[in-house]
Enzyme design. Sequence first.
Site, mmCIF file in Angstrom:
data_model
loop_
_atom_site.group_PDB
_atom_site.id
_atom_site.type_symbol
_atom_site.label_atom_id
_atom_site.label_comp_id
_atom_site.label_asym_id
_atom_site.label_seq_id
_atom_site.Cartn_x
_atom_site.Cartn_y
_atom_site.Cartn_z
ATOM 1 N N ASP A 40 0.864 -1.185 0.000
ATOM 2 C CA ASP A 40 0.000 0.000 0.000
ATOM 3 C C ASP A 40 0.899 1.232 0.000
ATOM 4 O OD1 ASP A 40 -3.278 0.086 0.855
ATOM 5 O OD2 ASP A 40 -2.196 1.997 0.883
ATOM 6 N N ASP A 62 4.160 1.810 -4.176
ATOM 7 C CA ASP A 62 3.198 2.433 -5.094
ATOM 8 C C ASP A 62 3.252 1.595 -6.375
ATOM 9 O OD1 ASP A 62 2.051 3.933 -7.158
ATOM 10 O OD2 ASP A 62 2.701 5.850 -6.319
ATOM 11 N N VAL A 63 2.132 0.962 -6.726
ATOM 12 C CA VAL A 63 2.149 0.018 -7.853
ATOM 13 C C VAL A 63 2.422 0.692 -9.194
ATOM 14 C CG1 VAL A 63 0.622 -1.660 -6.733
ATOM 15 C CG2 VAL A 63 -0.371 0.130 -8.193
ATOM 16 N N ASN A 89 -5.396 -5.313 -6.977
ATOM 17 C CA ASN A 89 -6.564 -4.597 -6.452
ATOM 18 C C ASN A 89 -6.403 -3.077 -6.490
ATOM 19 O OD1 ASN A 89 -8.955 -4.121 -4.529
ATOM 20 N ND2 ASN A 89 -7.220 -3.382 -3.316
ATOM 21 N N TYR A 155 -11.602 7.040 -15.192
ATOM 22 C CA TYR A 155 -11.773 5.797 -14.427
ATOM 23 C C TYR A 155 -12.333 4.686 -15.317
ATOM 24 C CZ TYR A 155 -13.355 2.660 -10.695
ATOM 25 O OH TYR A 155 -13.557 1.567 -9.882
ATOM 26 N N LYS A 159 -10.667 1.081 -16.462
ATOM 27 C CA LYS A 159 -11.255 -0.200 -16.049
ATOM 28 C C LYS A 159 -11.649 -1.065 -17.246
ATOM 29 C CE LYS A 159 -10.740 0.171 -11.611
ATOM 30 N NZ LYS A 159 -9.849 -0.732 -10.884
ATOM 31 N N VAL A 188 -19.627 -0.181 -4.227
ATOM 32 C CA VAL A 188 -19.379 -0.945 -3.000
ATOM 33 C C VAL A 188 -19.496 0.004 -1.811
ATOM 34 C CG1 VAL A 188 -17.712 -2.359 -1.740
ATOM 35 C CG2 VAL A 188 -17.827 -2.490 -4.242
HETATM 36 N N1 LIG Z 1 -15.301 1.128 -3.901
HETATM 37 C C1 LIG Z 1 -16.048 0.873 -4.958
HETATM 38 O O1 LIG Z 1 -17.259 1.185 -4.983
HETATM 39 C C2 LIG Z 1 -15.463 0.152 -6.150
HETATM 40 C C3 LIG Z 1 -16.319 -0.208 -7.202
HETATM 41 C C4 LIG Z 1 -15.787 -0.864 -8.301
HETATM 42 C C5 LIG Z 1 -14.439 -1.179 -8.352
HETATM 43 N N2 LIG Z 1 -13.620 -0.823 -7.312
HETATM 44 C C6 LIG Z 1 -12.206 -1.158 -7.425
HETATM 45 O O2 LIG Z 1 -11.803 -1.954 -6.323
HETATM 46 C C7 LIG Z 1 -10.436 -1.670 -5.992
HETATM 47 C C8 LIG Z 1 -10.318 -1.279 -4.516
HETATM 48 O O3 LIG Z 1 -11.151 -0.140 -4.308
HETATM 49 P P1 LIG Z 1 -11.336 0.544 -2.865
HETATM 50 O O4 LIG Z 1 -12.673 1.209 -2.912
HETATM 51 O O5 LIG Z 1 -11.027 -0.410 -1.768
HETATM 52 O O6 LIG Z 1 -10.172 1.648 -2.921
HETATM 53 P P2 LIG Z 1 -9.741 2.760 -1.850
HETATM 54 O O7 LIG Z 1 -9.816 4.088 -2.533
HETATM 55 O O8 LIG Z 1 -10.515 2.577 -0.587
HETATM 56 O O9 LIG Z 1 -8.191 2.452 -1.639
HETATM 57 C C9 LIG Z 1 -7.747 1.307 -1.000
HETATM 58 C C10 LIG Z 1 -6.239 1.421 -0.770
HETATM 59 O O10 LIG Z 1 -5.513 1.676 -1.994
HETATM 60 C C11 LIG Z 1 -4.303 2.310 -1.641
HETATM 61 N N3 LIG Z 1 -3.645 2.848 -2.840
HETATM 62 C C12 LIG Z 1 -4.028 3.929 -3.567
HETATM 63 N N4 LIG Z 1 -3.162 4.132 -4.578
HETATM 64 C C13 LIG Z 1 -2.218 3.168 -4.507
HETATM 65 C C14 LIG Z 1 -1.045 2.861 -5.264
HETATM 66 N N5 LIG Z 1 -0.690 3.623 -6.311
HETATM 67 N N6 LIG Z 1 -0.300 1.784 -4.892
HETATM 68 C C15 LIG Z 1 -0.640 1.032 -3.832
HETATM 69 N N7 LIG Z 1 -1.730 1.284 -3.067
HETATM 70 C C16 LIG Z 1 -2.513 2.338 -3.393
HETATM 71 C C17 LIG Z 1 -4.801 3.352 -0.649
HETATM 72 O O11 LIG Z 1 -3.727 3.830 0.156
HETATM 73 C C18 LIG Z 1 -5.825 2.563 0.161
HETATM 74 O O12 LIG Z 1 -5.227 1.981 1.311
HETATM 75 C C19 LIG Z 1 -9.981 -0.557 -6.950
HETATM 76 O O13 LIG Z 1 -9.308 -1.125 -8.047
HETATM 77 C C20 LIG Z 1 -11.301 0.068 -7.368
HETATM 78 O O14 LIG Z 1 -11.225 0.732 -8.591
HETATM 79 C C21 LIG Z 1 -14.105 -0.147 -6.219
#
Ligand SMILES: NC(=O)c1ccc[n+]([C@@H]2O[C@H](COP(=O)([O-])OP(=O)(O)OC[C@H]3O[C@@H](n4cnc5c(N)ncnc54)[C@H](O)[C@@H]3O)[C@@H](O)[C@H]2O)c1
Length: 260
Positions: A40, A62-63, A89, A155, A159, A188
């Site tokens: 993370d 950072d990925v 993720n 976004y 995706k 979500v």
């Molecule tokens: N939350 C939703 O409603 C939703 C819906 C569809 C898809 N998604 C996808 O699910 C995945 C997780 O979403 P989420 O809502 O848990 O995200 P989030 O925004 O809550 O972030 C989760 C974590 O990602 C970390 N992060 C951010 N940039 C980073 C990087 N460059 N390298 C490493 N870590 C990093 C942040 O520090 C955080 O701890 C994402 O790919 C998102 O696009 C989320």
Amino acid sequence: MWKDESLVGKRVLVTAGADGIGLEITRGFVEGGARVAVCDVSGTSLERVAAELPGVVALRADVSKEDDVGALFQAIDAGFGGLDVLVNNAGVAGPTGGVETLTLADWERTLAVNITGQFLCARAAVPRLRKGRSPSIVNLSSAAGHLGMPGRSAYSASKWAVVGFTKSLALELGPDGIRVNTVLPGAVDGPRIRAVIAAKAESLGKPLEEVTRDYTSQAALGRMATMRDIANMVRFLCCDQAANVHGQEMVVDGLTQALS
Ligand SMILES: NC(=O)c1ccc[n+]([C@@H]2O[C@H](COP(=O)([O-])OP(=O)(O)OC[C@H]3O[C@@H](n4cnc5c(N)ncnc54)[C@H](O)[C@@H]3O)[C@@H](O)[C@H]2O)c1
């Protein structure tokens, strides 16, 4: 939660696994008996996950940065001596607004994390997965990866790219026994979606309650997904029960046919 013996002892990396959906995915694998590493960018989240789940290896990376990903996989080698599962993720919400209002920097940052990050991690993981036990990759896309999303073009584009990347890797790696799938969550429930809804309400000049209602009612089931709904699907895809599931888009959105 159901158990699958094929997960016990598997070496799993969950990117952005210290918070949000990634943390729930991490919990699911730990409950299933896997050995889990997370990366993370947030030091606070990494400290929290290490305190909650002491067996989890928590690494800062950072990925979207090639050097970070290189160091991350060296740490995985040192800690696990290999890898069986990669969960790509990490993803950011990106900017909200009409295309003419977006900055190039915001556009590029969204693509850098959401798709280049998956490429960098997959590229590093594949040589390790080739030597792994029933190896697989799960890439997080979104309902916005098969539907258009007004006001979230960066976004959505990132995706859709995840889906193309997944299908291509599935064709490349299937002959080597590495399964590759993508999960497409709808909205979500959690802090991130609340921030997205607030940004959307502001950008459209609409009341927060109205935009929240739009998001909740866009699924035929009339509710947002939970983080556990998504974690369950990711975990299933990495079990031997899913041994013939490959190159698929697993949509977990309560049937959403248009995104507001
Ligand atoms: N939350 C939703 O409603 C939703 C819906 C569809 C898809 N998604 C996808 O699910 C995945 C997780 O979403 P989420 O809502 O848990 O995200 P989030 O925004 O809550 O972030 C989760 C974590 O990602 C970390 N992060 C951010 N940039 C980073 C990087 N460059 N390298 C490493 N870590 C990093 C942040 O520090 C955080 O701890 C994402 O790919 C998102 O696009 C989320």
